[in-house]
Design a protein around this motif. Structure first.
Motif, PDB file in Angstrom:
ATOM      1  N   GLU A   1      -9.310   8.832  -1.371  1.00  0.00           N
ATOM      2  CA  GLU A   1      -9.932   7.682  -0.719  1.00  0.00           C
ATOM      3  C   GLU A   1      -9.386   7.515   0.703  1.00  0.00           C
ATOM      4  N   TRP A   2      -8.076   7.663   0.843  1.00  0.00           N
ATOM      5  CA  TRP A   2      -7.464   7.564   2.175  1.00  0.00           C
ATOM      6  C   TRP A   2      -7.936   8.684   3.073  1.00  0.00           C
TER       7      TRP A   2
ATOM      8  N   ASN B   1       0.826  -1.210   0.000  1.00  0.00           N
ATOM      9  CA  ASN B   1       0.000   0.000   0.000  1.00  0.00           C
ATOM     10  C   ASN B   1       0.856   1.255   0.000  1.00  0.00           C
TER      11      ASN B   1
ATOM     12  N   ASP C   1      -4.090   9.180 -10.820  1.00  0.00           N
ATOM     13  CA  ASP C   1      -4.215   7.919 -10.081  1.00  0.00           C
ATOM     14  C   ASP C   1      -3.860   8.105  -8.610  1.00  0.00           C
TER      15      ASP C   1
ATOM     16  N   ASP D   1       3.907   6.155  -3.409  1.00  0.00           N
ATOM     17  CA  ASP D   1       3.555   4.835  -3.921  1.00  0.00           C
ATOM     18  C   ASP D   1       4.713   4.361  -4.784  1.00  0.00           C
TER      19      ASP D   1
ATOM     20  N   LYS E   1      -6.242   7.856  -5.031  1.00  0.00           N
ATOM     21  CA  LYS E   1      -5.870   7.067  -3.858  1.00  0.00           C
ATOM     22  C   LYS E   1      -5.799   7.946  -2.610  1.00  0.00           C
TER      23      LYS E   1
END
Length: 544
Positions: A510-511, A451, A503, A465, A507
């Motif tokens: 969402e976090w 993750n 992208d 990431d 992410k």
């Protein structure tokens, strides 16, 4: 033939024992040492000129992480270290002020949907102890005593070195008279007090024949920096060269050590910081004294590490003790360019000295920005792991380049202790940990992080990431960096790779929603300078 086989097997077993591998089959003792406001380059083995022989020795005989991350601020880092969760999930999304039940990520205290390293390791038979700065909700009733620590000498917060109006001490939850308590020596100095009590608690664990966990949370080198006068004196005059040259010297040492690759360029100076050559002689002398005090605080911190290590060796437990040393955020630029230099005897008890932005920038070499911020200077920690019985000797002195974060400490300790992380604790459902075990990295194996790593503090934000990092200050647009090639964040690739930006932003959102983060609307820090504006500067362009 049988005798020959036995001889060979015996030789192998002796070799394994001497290398430490057999003793590592026992549950190791564990010490987590957290420094406060220590910058990435503030100790010798990370580029500093400040003598830190004891930390350097741990690094020489252990491993150093080159990309170990914190949360950019003290309270969130402590919450994350203790729980293996992002600080918002643990209830300490900002500091220790309780924002009310409508803001679950900002209650200013560890919540009941988290468990601490002490609560988890205690269930695995460990004696659990804590000394130092707590700062995760003491004023709300969340104390070491009720979060799993068998013994503790704790301060609700930091900000002191001697007994003065800022200092409060609690022994196992009972407040002491900081000037007259029989349990503590007269004229104590917090760095020494935390270590001395840590060793006392270790003796109790040994008496009970239990493996121990000691969480040693130092005040040093957080403001107001104070140290014994004779120790400050040895550093006076050594910083008259100024912060510009100090930063360059640390950068060159980092290159020589192999800590950073020769292709990595030094981040530009923040243009709002005074140029050293423009200062008066009186100002230069004052700033030299401020940095001398800071250096003495760090040097004394290192001496206390030496006392701890010697104590472990005398007790015969050093070989199978995991020592993890890390800092809670980058160098501290509070309260801005000038710092503070107050008191009749700066550096002594009752004085009030903050090192200022110029020295903080040097503390974060080679990176951009400082504490509070999610560019690399604010979130990068020196991190050393020592474990003679568990780290192969061929790994001694090596750099571990895999990224790591404070969220990984609890999972690592669970792995080392063979504990079980609970899904429920004291009738409460417990959130799953966010980090990974770093134990494979100790022996040179991949950690297989699946993750991304996330940051949010005061609206400053980032996601990493793999090699990609998306980052922005609260007032900035997103920037994209390839940290394998450009860890000092010089070349924004957001225009070239819009798909990657999109992208990572998805992410991140969402976090952000998942951890219940909220917008931050307080004024910008006075030491902030928009990186996007700086990139138009001729100074920045020359670095390209």
């Amino acid at each position: 033939m049988r005798q020959l086989r036995h001889k060979i097997i015996g030789t192998i077993l002796i070799s394994l024992f001497l290398s430490g591998w057999l003793t590592a089959q026992e549950k190791p003792n564990i010490i987590v040492i957290l420094a406060d406001d220590l910058g990435y380059s503030d100790i010798g083995c990370y580029g500093s000129e400040i003598p830190t022989p004891n930390l350097d020795a741990l690094a020489k005989n252990g491993i150093r992480f080159t990309q170990f991350y914190n949360t950019a601020r003290c309270c969130p880092s402590r919450a994350t270290l203790l729980t293996g969760l992002y600080s918002h999930q643990a209830g300490v999304g900002h500091m220790v002020q309780d924002q009310g039940s409508d803001h679950e990520a900002y209650r200013g205290q560890l919540n009941n949907r988290s468990v601490t390293i002490a609560e988890v390791l205690k269930s695995a038979g460990y004696f659990t102890a804590m000394t130092g700065k707590w700062h995760v909700g003491f004023e709300h009733g969340v104390t070491p005593v009720n979060r799993g620590f068998d013994r503790s000498l704790a301060a609700p917060a930091g900000g002191f070195y001697h007994a003065d109006k800022r200092s409060r001490l609690f022994l196992d939850g009972r407040e002491l008279d900081v000037n007259n308590a029989p349990e503590i020596p007269k004229n104590w100095y917090s760095t020494d007090l935390w270590t001395d009590y840590g060793l006392k608690f270790i003796d109790e664990a040994l008496t009970e024949k239990k493996p121990f966990l000691l969480y040693l949370a130092h005040n040093a080198p957080h403001f107001p920096v104070q140290a014994p006068e004779e120790e400050i004196a040895q550093f006076r005059g050594k910083y008259l060269q100024g912060w510009d040259k100090l930063r360059e010297a640390r950068y060159k040492k980092q290159l020589a050590l192999g800590l950073i690759d020769s292709s990595l360029k030094l981040a530009p100076d923040n243009p709002i910081i005074y140029k050293w050559d423009t200062l008066s002689d009186a100002k230069k002398k004052q700033y030299d004294d401020m940095m001398a005090i800071y250096a003495a605080v760090i040097n004394h911190l290192d001496k206390s590490i030496g006392v701890l290590v010697d104590g472990l060796k005398k007790r015969g437990v050093f070989e199978n003790t995991v020592i993890l040393f890390v800092s809670d955020n980058g160098g501290n630029a509070e309260p801005g360019i000038d710092g503070r230099y107050e008191g009749d005897q700066p550096g002594q008890v009752f004085s009030n000295v903050f090192i200022g932005q110029g020295w903080a920038q040097a503390a974060c070499t080679p990176f951009w920005m400082y504490k509070h911020h999610t560019h690399e200077g604010g979130i990068s920690s020196p991190a050393i792991v020592s474990w003679p019985a568990g780290i192969p000797r061929k790994r001694n002195g090596t750099f571990e380049k895999q990224p790591a974060h404070l969220i990984d400490i609890l999972p690592t300790l669970v792995d080392l202790s063979k504990a079980t992380y609970p899904t429920e604790y004291k009738g409460n459902k417990i959130q799953a940990t966010e980090g990974i075990s770093l134990k494979p990295a100790f022996i040179g194996k991949p950690t297989n992080r699946k993750n991304p790593i996330f940051w949010e503090h005061e609206g400053n934000r980032a996601i990493r990431d793999g090699k990609w990092k998306l980052v922005a200050e609260r007032s900035e647009k997103w920037q994209l960096y390839d940290l394998e090639a450009d860890r000092t964040e010089l070349h924004d690739l957001s225009v070239q790779y819009p798909t990657i930006v999109a992208d990572l932003e998805v992410k991140y959102k969402e976090w952000y929603k998942r951890v219940h983060a909220e917008p931050f609307d307080k004024p910008l820090n006075k030491w902030f300078y928009d990186y996007n504006k700086l990139k138009a500067d001729s100074q920045f362009s020359q670095l390209k």
